[in-house]
Motif scaffolding. Structure first.
Motif, mmCIF file in Angstrom:
data_model
loop_
_atom_site.group_PDB
_atom_site.id
_atom_site.type_symbol
_atom_site.label_atom_id
_atom_site.label_comp_id
_atom_site.label_asym_id
_atom_site.label_seq_id
_atom_site.Cartn_x
_atom_site.Cartn_y
_atom_site.Cartn_z
ATOM 1 N N GLN A 545 0.838 -1.200 0.000
ATOM 2 C CA GLN A 545 0.000 0.000 0.000
ATOM 3 C C GLN A 545 0.876 1.255 0.000
ATOM 4 N N SER A 549 -0.782 7.585 -2.339
ATOM 5 C CA SER A 549 -1.675 6.826 -3.208
ATOM 6 C C SER A 549 -1.943 7.591 -4.502
ATOM 7 N N SER A 551 -4.535 6.124 -6.895
ATOM 8 C CA SER A 551 -5.840 5.754 -7.439
ATOM 9 C C SER A 551 -6.974 6.460 -6.705
ATOM 10 N N ARG A 554 -8.230 6.264 -2.629
ATOM 11 C CA ARG A 554 -7.266 5.574 -1.778
ATOM 12 C C ARG A 554 -6.373 6.573 -1.046
ATOM 13 N N ASN A 555 -6.052 6.236 0.196
ATOM 14 C CA ASN A 555 -5.215 7.099 1.025
ATOM 15 C C ASN A 555 -4.720 6.273 2.200
ATOM 16 N N GLU A 556 -3.460 6.419 2.565
ATOM 17 C CA GLU A 556 -2.862 5.653 3.659
ATOM 18 C C GLU A 556 -2.164 6.598 4.642
ATOM 19 N N HIS A 579 -0.392 -1.822 -5.306
ATOM 20 C CA HIS A 579 -1.745 -1.715 -4.751
ATOM 21 C C HIS A 579 -2.726 -0.892 -5.589
ATOM 22 N N ASP A 580 -2.292 0.190 -6.220
ATOM 23 C CA ASP A 580 -3.226 1.157 -6.804
ATOM 24 C C ASP A 580 -3.621 0.848 -8.244
ATOM 25 N N GLU A 617 -6.888 9.392 -9.125
ATOM 26 C CA GLU A 617 -7.585 10.308 -8.245
ATOM 27 C C GLU A 617 -7.721 11.674 -8.922
#
Length: 888
Positions: A545, A549, A551, A554-556, A579-580, A617
């Motif tokens: 992840q 991010s 995509s 999505r956010n971490e 991941h994205d 995004e």
């Protein structure tokens, strides 16, 4: 050379499991016909499935408890239970948002009542299903195994005649109630297979029961399809089948110059031992090393094996094979790491996951052609879509067949490695990685949280101990020819991270309330240590992840909070993520330079190597730009692989376009270089990241000396011992700082400190015990270019002799009484001068003379008391003499 012979398997019902050779077909386990029938007059074991996707089931979907208070919660799984009031329909079953609609790629035939009130959340926690099949007299005893295929979302348990035969993502099931939320949150239904012992069957009616779980009260969908339940007949005695192993893979050790790890899957279920045979390619004796059995997973009876071979020579070609007498892999060559070779390549892959039988082998073939000098590959997680699906593992390994067997594979687990396999059993069976993961010894002050007897400390201790043991092979590093390859585990799965018998703890301070942040923090502390200790010039990290991010949606933030500061602090070179299912590359804005196209910090990359694609995004919600970072390039609809050329002073990165969709964000043709940059780093520690076509700055020769200053001592003394501190600065980086001690022109003691990482500011400190006398400290510093500062000197005096204390004679000064005194006086002497005295802790400053006195001491005078007294005498250098006496 020692070899182990596998003996024939004893005939019988239980022996048949190891005697059967099972083949994987479409993710299910298919069994061949029995070798021969034990009794030709007995009824045949059914060859057709006893349960299919068309089978009619009784089912309960109203949220009620099927046993209605019965103490035996599993009574509903037995043949005696009355399910006549339940609904009845043929599979498959499911719902999406309360309606009969597709659940991922699966379309249910029968609608389940998804919600407790029939309209909206909360969802029904558990659904119950029952069906049956009948066996003729004498058949049950001839069945060796029951093989099943199930597609489910979110979790399931299967029983036959009241005995549990399969648990599918059931780690959260407590068994204390029939209605409970459990399973694993997943985007699409999972296909899984299981095998059960034939002893669960009876002649006559056999009852199959399934509990289907929602993972939470707001789950968007539910699905169940028992596609097949088949019976295999016990086989007679057979000789072991000769079959070569598959999934042969090399993985690095912590010392790849002198050791190598091997893993593989047995070619047949009768192969219960495994070995590595290895010899120098140039000639020499064959060594045979026993492997350990790493387990069988996903209903596949074939055993996984792993072995680590040490005692190898660096930079040497070896030929090896793995297996046993009834099946060996081909002889294959690999070369150990060569610390003298600083020019090589490695490949970086994003998610393979989807298109494993189509896109993935094509991507790997293109990468192998583009990187002929590759020492191996890094994989940023989601190698497969469902870890419980053996067909997907088969296809991933087929794609990697050549490169995995000849070069090292360094993979990070992604969230889909947990899909259907919360404990990462498949991961640990397929891969062998160094056990240098985080422990309480390598996470610094964070380990202090586990100290103590409080409930909070006990829970921290339980988590940290569990992670030390259980998270091995998911967080690790290896040093390979000047590159430290680091792998992190970015997935925060509560089942994986939570130990059995977790100590109770209540309140916001309990670690159980903050797992999503504690796991990244635990790794961040370890990563700080690993980078601080790294001997390698280049440091790169891989995980799933992204901290930034790319995509949509999505956010971490937790990963970004704990990991980015460590990446930035140590100026790590490459941060490789997945991941994205998009592509992105950029930098933290703190690393911008005055020159366009040049930065001087870590490079952050997100890539995708499979056939699954997501949207980018929006600009307004761009995680990069909203978190002090810049995207140099981003793209959707692209499948790429990356080749990194390593040399002494450069990492040259190229991303190649392997496949693209019709609406891809690039016009470049497949096969073109999609992205490119170069990281240049000198031995002096200067680093630049330059875009394609941009040259790094040319540094003028460094002829400037470092600057030094003496922080201590600043007075001549006298000192009891020398405490020296020298600070230094250099605009290009320091190498060492030196402080040498001389007496009468002769070197007495040399002290120095190496400046780690070529820092521009450094400090050297030392404590030196010396004999009494006059000394000179000479100090300087050397920079990375070899320039030495002006050597400066400072004179000082050491007094290492304690003062002398004697009782003064004469009745006017001292009057003895028994073993003590009624009055006492002391004569004090120190060549370096008396500084002060303390009597029972009361301090009296003296006049700094060589001779001094303490006179007329009696109870009540200068802190003296009747009984035992303590007098401490200090000289100017800090030496002390203690005198005890008794007053009466």
């Amino acid at each position: 050379m020692t070899k182990t012979k596998t003996t024939a398997t004893r005939w019988g019902r239980r022996a048949a499991a190891s005697a059967l050779m099972l083949a994987l077909v479409g993710g299910a386990i298919a069994a061949p016909a029995a070798a021969f029938a034990a009794d030709e007059t007995a009824p045949d074991v059914p060859t057709a499935p006893v349960v299919t996707g068309e089978t009619t089931w009784r089912y309960l979907d109203d949220g009620s408890d099927p046993v209605k208070g019965d103490a035996n919660l599993r009574a509903w799984t037995t043949g005696a239970f009355d399910d006549s009031a339940w609904k009845s329909a043929a599979g498959s079953f499911g719902a999406k948002g309360g309606k009969l609609a597709a659940v991922g790629p699966r379309m249910p035939k029968t609608l389940l009542n998804q919600y407790l009130d029939g309209v909206k959340a909360p969802d029904v926690p558990t659904f119950f299903f029952r069906t049956s099949f009948t066996l003729e007299a004498g058949v049950a005893d001839r069945v060796d195994q029951v093989l099943g295929d199930v597609v489910y979302d979110d979790g399931a348990i299967v029983w036959i005649n009241g005995q549990k035969v399969a648990g599918l993502s059931d780690e959260r099931v407590t068994g204390t109630t029939n209605q409970e939320y459990a399973g694993a949150g997943m985007s699409d239904p999972l296909a899984a297979s299981f095998a059960a012992d034939g002893d669960v069957l009876v002649d006559g009616v056999n009852t199959v029961a399934v509990a289907l779980y929602q993972d939470r009260e707001t789950s968007s969908d539910i699905y169940l399809d028992v596609t097949s339940l088949r019976l295999t007949e016990a086989a007679g005695p057979v000789e072991p089948v000769s079959a070569p192993p598959s999934r042969v893979i090399l993985t690095p050790t912590a010392t790849p110059e002198t050791s190598q790890s091997f893993s593989w899957l047995a070619g047949d279920a009768t192969q219960t031992t495994g070995h590595v045979e290895i010899r120098p390619t140039a000639g020499g004796d064959i060594r045979s090393i026993d492997a350990y059995a790493a387990g069988s997973v996903n209903g596949n009876p074939l055993q996984h094996f792993s072995a680590t071979v040490d005692g190898l020579a660096a930079g040497t070609a070896y030929t090896y094979r793995v297996g046993t007498d009834t099946g060996w892999s081909p002889w294959t060559e690999f070369t150990t790491a060569d610390p003298k070779d600083d020019e090589f390549q490695f490949v970086y892959y994003g998610d393979a996951q989807i298109g494993l039988d189509t896109t993935w082998p094509k991507v790997v073939a293109m990468a192998e052609a583009s990187a002929p000098d590759s020492i191996g590959s890094v994989h940023a997680g989601d190698l497969i879509d469902s870890a419980s699906n053996e067909t997907q593992w088969v296809n991933w390994f087929k794609g990697m067949q050549t490169s995995a067997a000849t070069t090292n594979v360094m993979a990070a687990p992604g969230n889909h490695e947990y899909s259907g396999d919360k404990l990462l059993k498949s991961w640990k069976a397929n891969f062998e990685y160094p056990h240098n993961n985080p422990t309480t010894e390598t996470v610094g002050a964070l380990a202090d949280l586990a100290d103590g007897d409080t409930d909070v400390a006990k829970q921290y201790a339980a988590y940290f101990a569990h992670w030390t043991q259980f998270a091995t092979e998911t967080v690790y590093f290896t040093d390979y020819q000047g590159v430290r390859f680091i792998t992190l585990n970015a997935t925060r799965d509560a089942t994986f991270l939570t130990p059995d018998n977790l100590p109770a703890c209540a309140g916001a301070d309990c670690p159980s309330t903050k797992l999503s942040s504690l796991w990244p923090e635990f790794q961040a502390a370890w990563l700080d240590h690993v980078l601080e200790q790294s001997p390698s010039k280049w440091n790169v990290v891989t995980f799933h992840q992204p901290v930034y991010s790319a995509s949509e949606g999505r956010n971490e933030p937790e990963l970004r909070k704990y990991w980015v500061p460590v990446f930035q602090k140590h100026d790590i070179d490459l941060v490789m993520m997945g991941h994205d299912h998009t592509y992105a590359r950029g930098y933290n804005n703190d690393d911008v330079t005055e020159t366009a196209g040049i930065t001087d910090g870590p490079v952050y990359i997100v890539s995708n190597s499979g056939a699954k694609h997501y949207e980018l995004e929006t600009d307004a919600k761009n995680v990069w730009t909203n978190n002090n970072a810049t995207q140099v390039l981003r793209g959707a609809g692209v499948t790429t692989y990356q080749v990194i050329d390593v040399s002494n002073d450069q990492l040259h990165y190229r991303s190649y376009l392997a496949e693209k969709t019709a609406d891809a964000t690039t016009d470049l043709p497949v096969g073109a270089v999609y992205d490119e940059f170069t990281v240049t780093k000198t031995d002096a520690g200067e680093k630049w990241v330059t875009e394609a076509g941009v040259e790094p700055p040319v540094e003028e020769p460094d002829t400037t000396r470092p600057e030094v200053s003496l922080v201590s001592p600043t007075v001549v003394g006298p000192f009891r011992e020398l405490s020296v501190q020298v600070d230094a600065t250099d605009d290009r980086g320091l190498q060492r700082i030196v402080a040498n001690i001389y007496q009468d022109g002769k070197l007495v003691k040399s002290t120095q400190s190496k400046v780690e990482g070529g820092a521009k500011v450094g400090s050297h400190t030392a404590k030196v015990a010396l004999a009494s006398g006059d000394y000179t400290v000479k100090y300087n510093a050397q920079d990375l270019a070899g320039n030495i500062s002006k050597t400066s000197t400072f004179a000082f005096t050491i007094d290492a002799v304690k003062p002398t204390v004697t009782v003064k004679d004469g009745a006017s000064y001292t009057v003895a009484k028994g073993a003590g005194y009624s009055l006492v006086s002391f004569k004090l002497y120190d060549a370096g001068k008396i500084d002060r005295v303390e009597l029972n802790g009361k301090v009296k400053d003296l006049s700094n003379n060589a001779w001094s006195d303490v006179n007329y001491v009696k109870p009540g005078v200068f802190g003296a008391v009747a009984g035992l007294n303590t007098l401490v005498v200090y000289d100017v250098a800090g030496n002390a003499t203690t005198q005890t006496f008794t007053l009466g």
